[in-house]
Each structure stands twice: as C-alpha cells, then as structure tokens.
Motif scaffolding. Structure first.
Motif, PDB file in Angstrom:
ATOM      1  N   THR A  54     -16.854  11.628   0.749  1.00  0.00           N
ATOM      2  CA  THR A  54     -15.311  11.299   1.276  1.00  0.00           C
ATOM      3  C   THR A  54     -15.827  10.373   2.180  1.00  0.00           C
ATOM      4  O   THR A  54     -16.802   9.831   2.530  1.00  0.00           O
ATOM      5  N   ALA A 104      -9.550   3.718   3.249  1.00  0.00           N
ATOM      6  CA  ALA A 104     -10.041   4.866   4.003  1.00  0.00           C
ATOM      7  C   ALA A 104      -9.473   6.203   3.654  1.00  0.00           C
ATOM      8  O   ALA A 104     -10.049   7.273   4.227  1.00  0.00           O
ATOM      9  N   THR A 105      -8.331   6.076   3.103  1.00  0.00           N
ATOM     10  CA  THR A 105      -7.559   7.583   2.705  1.00  0.00           C
ATOM     11  C   THR A 105      -7.692   8.054   1.307  1.00  0.00           C
ATOM     12  O   THR A 105      -7.100   9.105   0.954  1.00  0.00           O
ATOM     13  N   GLU A 160     -15.177   9.843   5.346  1.00  0.00           N
ATOM     14  CA  GLU A 160     -15.764  10.488   6.677  1.00  0.00           C
ATOM     15  C   GLU A 160     -17.232  10.424   6.500  1.00  0.00           C
ATOM     16  O   GLU A 160     -17.871  10.243   7.143  1.00  0.00           O
ATOM     17  N   ASP A 212      -9.660   9.883  -1.759  1.00  0.00           N
ATOM     18  CA  ASP A 212     -10.266  11.174  -1.809  1.00  0.00           C
ATOM     19  C   ASP A 212     -11.912  11.170  -1.803  1.00  0.00           C
ATOM     20  O   ASP A 212     -12.438  11.947  -1.067  1.00  0.00           O
ATOM     21  N   GLN A 239       0.873  -1.264  -0.027  1.00  0.00           N
ATOM     22  CA  GLN A 239      -0.144   0.162   0.095  1.00  0.00           C
ATOM     23  C   GLN A 239       0.904   1.176  -0.218  1.00  0.00           C
ATOM     24  O   GLN A 239       0.547   2.191  -0.575  1.00  0.00           O
ATOM     25  N   ASP A 298       0.675   4.061  -2.697  1.00  0.00           N
ATOM     26  CA  ASP A 298       0.403   5.371  -2.189  1.00  0.00           C
ATOM     27  C   ASP A 298       1.217   6.355  -3.028  1.00  0.00           C
ATOM     28  O   ASP A 298       0.802   7.473  -3.714  1.00  0.00           O
ATOM     29  N   SER A 304     -10.368  -1.034   5.156  1.00  0.00           N
ATOM     30  CA  SER A 304      -9.117  -0.090   5.498  1.00  0.00           C
ATOM     31  C   SER A 304      -8.207   0.366   4.543  1.00  0.00           C
ATOM     32  O   SER A 304      -7.810   1.501   4.748  1.00  0.00           O
ATOM     33  N   THR A 305      -8.244  -0.410   3.655  1.00  0.00           N
ATOM     34  CA  THR A 305      -7.320   0.211   2.606  1.00  0.00           C
ATOM     35  C   THR A 305      -7.915   1.180   1.699  1.00  0.00           C
ATOM     36  O   THR A 305      -6.794   1.864   0.915  1.00  0.00           O
TER      37      THR A 305
END
Ligand SMILES: Nc1ncnc2c1ncn2[C@@H]1O[C@H](COP(=O)(O)OP(=O)(O)OP(=O)(O)O)[C@@H](O)[C@H]1O
Ligand SMILES: [Mg+2]
Length: 592
Positions: free
Chosen positions: A557, A539-540, A559, A542, A516, A520, A536-537
């Motif tokens: 997003t 989660a970041t 969130e 956009d 990952q 990234d 979880s992969t």
C-alpha cells in the motif's frame, strides 16, 4: 501475373479489354490490305489492264472501306480505353485497400521500425507504377502485340524469309532487354530506397514543424532531403546511361534486320515476285511491326517499373501479420477475482536487452494499482504487453482468468480503456475523437464523459464546440486539453479495465484535481492500472508495484511503501523535498 491473380475480381474488365484489343488489331491489320488493293487498281489503270471507270469505282469503295475500318478501330479503342481506365482505377483501389488492410494487421514492431512517410511513399510509388503499366498495357500494348503477331503470320504467307527476319527481332530484342534489366532493376531499387527515405523524413519534418523551426534546422533538413535526391540523380545517370547504351545496340540491331527486310521486299518486287500493291502492303505491314519493336523499349521500361514496384508491394504483403490468437469461445468472466495476472513475464524490444525480467503480479477485480519506477523503467511496456501490442518473450498474461493469447484482439482490447502517455488524437472534430471507440454514442453519453474528464468548460468556449476541428494529431489543442479529450475518449469506452498512463500529467493542479475526481468516480467498480510521475495522484490507490532494473522491487500500500526505503519512498522523498524547497522559496518571496 501475380498482380493479375491478386486482382482476379477484375477478370470481366480484362476480358473486355482483350476483346477490344483483338478487334483494334484486326482493323489495323486490314488497312494495309485496302491500301495494297488500291495501289494495284491504280497501277492496273495506269498500265491499261483495268478500265479507268471501273478502277475509280473500286478505289472509291476502298477509300470508304478504309474510312469504315478506321472508324471501327477508333470506336472500339475508345471503348477499350474506357474499360482500361476503369480497370486500372479499380486495380489501384484493390491494391491500396489490401495494402492498408495488410498494414492494419502488422505487428506493432513493424511500425516501431518504419517511418510513416516511407510506408506512404512506398504505397504511392509501387501502386502507381503497377497501375500505370496495366493501363498502358490495356490501352495500347496489348493491341500492338497482337498486331505484331498478325503481321508475322501474314508475312509468312507472302515470304518465309521476311517472316524469319521479323521473327528473329523479337527473341533477340527480348534477350538484350533481359541483359539490361538486372542491373537496371538493382539501381531502381537503390533509387527507391532513396526516395522512400526522403519521403519518410519529409513527412516527419512536416508533422513536427515546430520542433524543426524552434531548433532552426530547416536548412539541415533541406540539405538532407536534397542529398537523397542528388544521390538518386546520380544513380539515374548510371542507370540511364546503361539503359540507353543497350537501347542503342538493340535499335542498331533492329535497323540491320530491317535493312534485310526492305532489301528482300524491293528486290523481290523488281524481280516480279510481288506486285506493286503487294510491295506497298508489305512495306506497311513491316512498318506496323517496326513501330511496336521501337516502342518496346518503352513497354519494357514501364514493365520494369511495374515489376520493381510490385516487388516492393509484395514484399510488404508477404510480411507476417501479428499472430492471431487461437480464439476459444468461452466468455470472459469479468466477475473473476483476478482481473490482471502477469506470470514470469520477460520481454525485450527486438533483440535488445530485456526491459522486463520475470514480472509476476496480480490485480484483483476492482482494485486500483499504481506502477512506479524511474523513467524508462518499463511501466508503459507493461501496459503494451497487456494490450497485446507485443508478445512477451516468455511468461503468461491473463485477464479475468483467461490467457490473453486465447482472446481475439477485439475481445482483449474491448475489455481495456486506455489513456496513452502521449495523448494521441486524430485530425477531425472533438466529437469524432471522443467517440472514436463508439461512433454511435449519443450526445448525452458524450457530454457525460466530457464532464467526467472536466473538459466541458473549455469545449464550451470553442466557437464550434464539439465540432471544433483540432488539426493533425490534435495540434490545435493545448497539452492539457488533449489529455482531457483522451480521458473522455477512454471514459466513453466504458471498459472493465482502465489504464491511465500519465493521464493528468499535463494538467495544472486545479484541473488535475477536477479530472482526478472524475477519474476516481470512473474507477469505481473498475480495475485500474495507474501510472503517474506526480506521486500525489496515486496516494489513494490500493496498492503500488515498483519496478527497478526491470524487476519487481516492492508491492504494497502507499503507506507501507512510503516507509520501506524502496524506490517509491525515494521518489516520494525527492518530490516532497522539491515541494518543501518550493514552499521555502515562496515564503522567501513573501518576506521579501
Ligand atoms: N517501441 C520500442 N522499441 C524499442 N525500445 C523501446 C520501445 N519502447 C520503449 N522502449 C524501451 O523500453 C524501456 C522501457 O520503456 P517504457 O516506455 O516502458 O518506460 P516507462 O517506465 O513507461 O518510462 P516513462 O516513465 O518515462 O514513461 C526504455 O528503455 C525504452 O528505451
Ligand atoms: Mg511510460
């Protein structure tokens, strides 16, 4: 004729073989004349009309002439055979290469619906049958046919009745054969389906031997395989009975005609219309004609195989290739604001219910977007549409502001690097697999891609390193190793858009973190479409786009979506619950 037109490049060989055939036929035809002459000399000497010494002199010359003719015939037919062999091999190459070329242009749907082994088996059978025919034709049949034609003409000179009798054989024989042919062809088609299907399954079983063994289905696979062949046997019984029954009729008919022919020759000789030498000549000529008519069954048999084979061949050649886009030369602006644009895209496989309904979304250049849905929700399908594997039923897809229908497939696919869900590798070495998109990549570039994919560690552990041979479809690698090789392969391609379809799903948590991290870095400055079941992969990322029942459900997003109560929140809750439960179990162990 279609095959000949198809392989017009070989016309040089066709001419060479034709000339050789004419010469061989001429030499063959001359031999009965020599023997006839010798017979007349012998009869003359015995009956006292020719002096013995002169007769001996002539017959020895005739024997030498026989030898010369025979030698010429052997030489020419050897040369002709040589060219015939080369011709048929070249024809096989042309037909095979064109077939492969054709397959490479066919739309993905064709491969979705055909077994690999069926495609292979059909290639081998049809091309073998066609080339076998052409080879026999070149080496044998053509000279034979010419000989027959010459015999017809010569017998016309000696006796129109003989010529007429002989001439009747061919049209009647051909007519009887045509009668046989239709049914024969149909049955042959049935048999070919059996054999191709069995071959298809055979390939599949061999390539998934572990599955077969683990479910202990060897016996059932064998029975299925045998069933196809048993059926083909039964069809052959039918087909062959029909064929030989008709062949019997044809040959009896021919024997009757020859009864007439020999009767005419003998009676005319007794009456004095032919000399003994002429009688010998005519008998030999008729025998020369008889043999090809008999072998005509074989010619027709081989020709029928060739016709059936070429029909299969041309039916594939006639398939519509995947539509080539109307390419415009305007360059792709990879600095456009929007990298991927889907507008009202609806799509279903074949005639099935649509998998995607009115899908519209944008991915900005440089953005990382994740697709989330339940399994079977259409995520992979979206990536397939983007790669142009299937045309959408309706709607439009753009990359960097250009309708993908206006880009050549090379351009379109050149813009996109993919890690497929089922890590698909080829037999060959690790290096070959990684550099699949760029065979000219330097060692340094390859090592760089490998480090990013966190694959350097395990590759170093192999005795042969980058030259390790990984077996069919990467069989000798673990699932996670395969995945990392396929990440390295996509990394090395260095395209502007990256599709990661479950790129790290087969990795343990530690390896996944490492890959990952590499991904990234790779995704920096690139547009990425990411699919991962392990949330979880993603989660970041956009933005997340969720699909439900083939429709876009939510966009936002991570969130935002975590609290919206949509499918992402649902899946997230389930996964968290799972990990909480796991933690609890672990704690339980600790207490225990
Ligand atoms: N080649 C195909 N031919 C026919 N139907 C297909 C084909 N590929 C996928 N499908 C169907 O399309 C639907 C969507 O499949 P798709 O592979 O896009 O799902 P997905 O979201 O990627 O699922 P997963 O998360 O399990 O990978 C499924 O119902 C599947 O049965
Ligand atoms: Mg999928």
């Amino acid at each position: 004729m279609r095959i000949f037109r198809f392989t017009a490049k070989l016309s040089r060989y066709y001419v060479a073989v034709a000339i050789a055939s004419v010469l061989v036929a001429a030499a063959n035809i001359a031999i009965p004349f020599v023997i006839g002459q010798a017979t007349d000399q012998a009869v003359g000497a015995i009956s006292g009309t020719v002096p013995t010494a002169a007769a001996i002199h002539t017959v020895i010359l005739l024997a030498v002439a026989f030898f010369v003719l025979e030698t010429a015939s052997v030489i020419v037919s050897s040369i002709g055979g040589y060219y015939g062999d080369i011709m048929s091999q070249k024809m096989r190459s042309i037909l095979s290469v064109r077939y492969f070329d054709k397959l490479l242009t066919l739309p993905q749907t064709y491969f979705d619906n055909e077994l690999t082994g069926t495609i292979t088996s059909r290639l081998n059978r049809s091309i073998m049958e066609v080339t076998n025919f052409v080879k026999s034709f070149a080496n044998n049949f053509f000279a034979t046919l010419l000989t027959v034609a010459a015999v017809l003409v010569i017998s016309l000179i000696y006796s129109p009745v003989l010529a007429l009798l002989l001439a009747i054989i061919f049209p009647v024989y051909t007519w009887l054969t045509a009668l046989t042919s239709r049914r024969w062809q149909r049955l042959e088609g049935v048999k070919n389906v059996d054999i191709d299907t069995a071959g298809g399954r055979f390939n599949e079983v061999i390539s998934q031997m572990r599955v077969v063994k683990s479910f202990t289905q060897e016996h059932r696979e064998l029975v299925r395989f045998r069933k196809r062949y048993t059926h083909a046997e039964r069809v052959t019984e039918d087909q062959s009975r029909h064929w030989h029954w008709m062949d019997f009729i044809r040959r009896i008919f021919m024997a009757l005609i020859f009864l007439g022919i020999y009767a005419v020759i003998f009676v005319q000789t007794v009456r004095g219309a032919f000399s003994v030498g002429e009688m010998v000549l005519l008998i030999q000529l008729m025998n020369m004609a008889r043999q090809p008519v008999q072998s005509m069954s074989y010619i027709v048999d081989t020709a029928q195989h060739a016709v059936a084979g070429s029909q299969d061949y041309f039916s594939v050649m006639a398939l519509e290739p995947a539509p080539r886009p109307r390419v415009t030369s305007a360059p792709v602006k990879s600095d456009a604001d929007v990298a991927i644009h889907f507008e009202n895209v609806t799509f279903g496989y074949g005639d099935d219910e649509p998998v995607l309904h009115n899908i519209s979304f944008d991915v900005a250049t440089g953005e990382r977007v994740a697709l989330v849905s339940e399994s079977g929700g259409g995520k992979t399908t979206i990536t397939s549409l983007l790669l142009g594997f299937y045309p959408p039923t309706s709607g439009q897809i753009e990359i960097f502001g250009r309708d993908i229908n206006t880009l050549s497939l090379e351009r379109l696919r050149g813009e996109i690097g993919v890690v497929f869900q089922d890590a698909s590798l080829f037999s060959g070495t690790i290096r070959e697999n990684i550099s699949y998109a760029r065979p000219d990549a330097t060692d340094e570039e390859i090592r760089h891609a490998v480090r990013r994919a966190n694959a350097d560690h395990f590759i170093r552990h192999f005795k042969d390193g980058y030259n390790t041979v990984i077996g069919e479809r990467g069989l000798k690698l673990s699932g996670g190793q395969k995945q990392r090789i396929s990440v390295a392969r996509a990394t090395l391609k260095d395209a502007d858009i990256l599709i990661l379809d479950e790129a790290t799903s087969a990795l343990d948590t530690k390896a996944e973190r490492q890959v990952q991290a590499g991904l990234d870095k790779l995704m920096e400055g690139r547009t990425s479409l990411i699919i991962a079941h392990r949330l979880s992969t993603i989660a970041t990322v956009d933005r997340i786009i969720t699909l439900r029942d083939g429709h876009i459900d939510e966009v936002g997003t991570p969130e935002e979506l975590a609290h919206s109560g949509g499918i992402y929140a649902e899946l997230l809750a389930l996964q968290n619950e799972g990990s909480r439960a796991a933690k609890k179990r672990l704690r339980g162990y600790e207490i225990f």
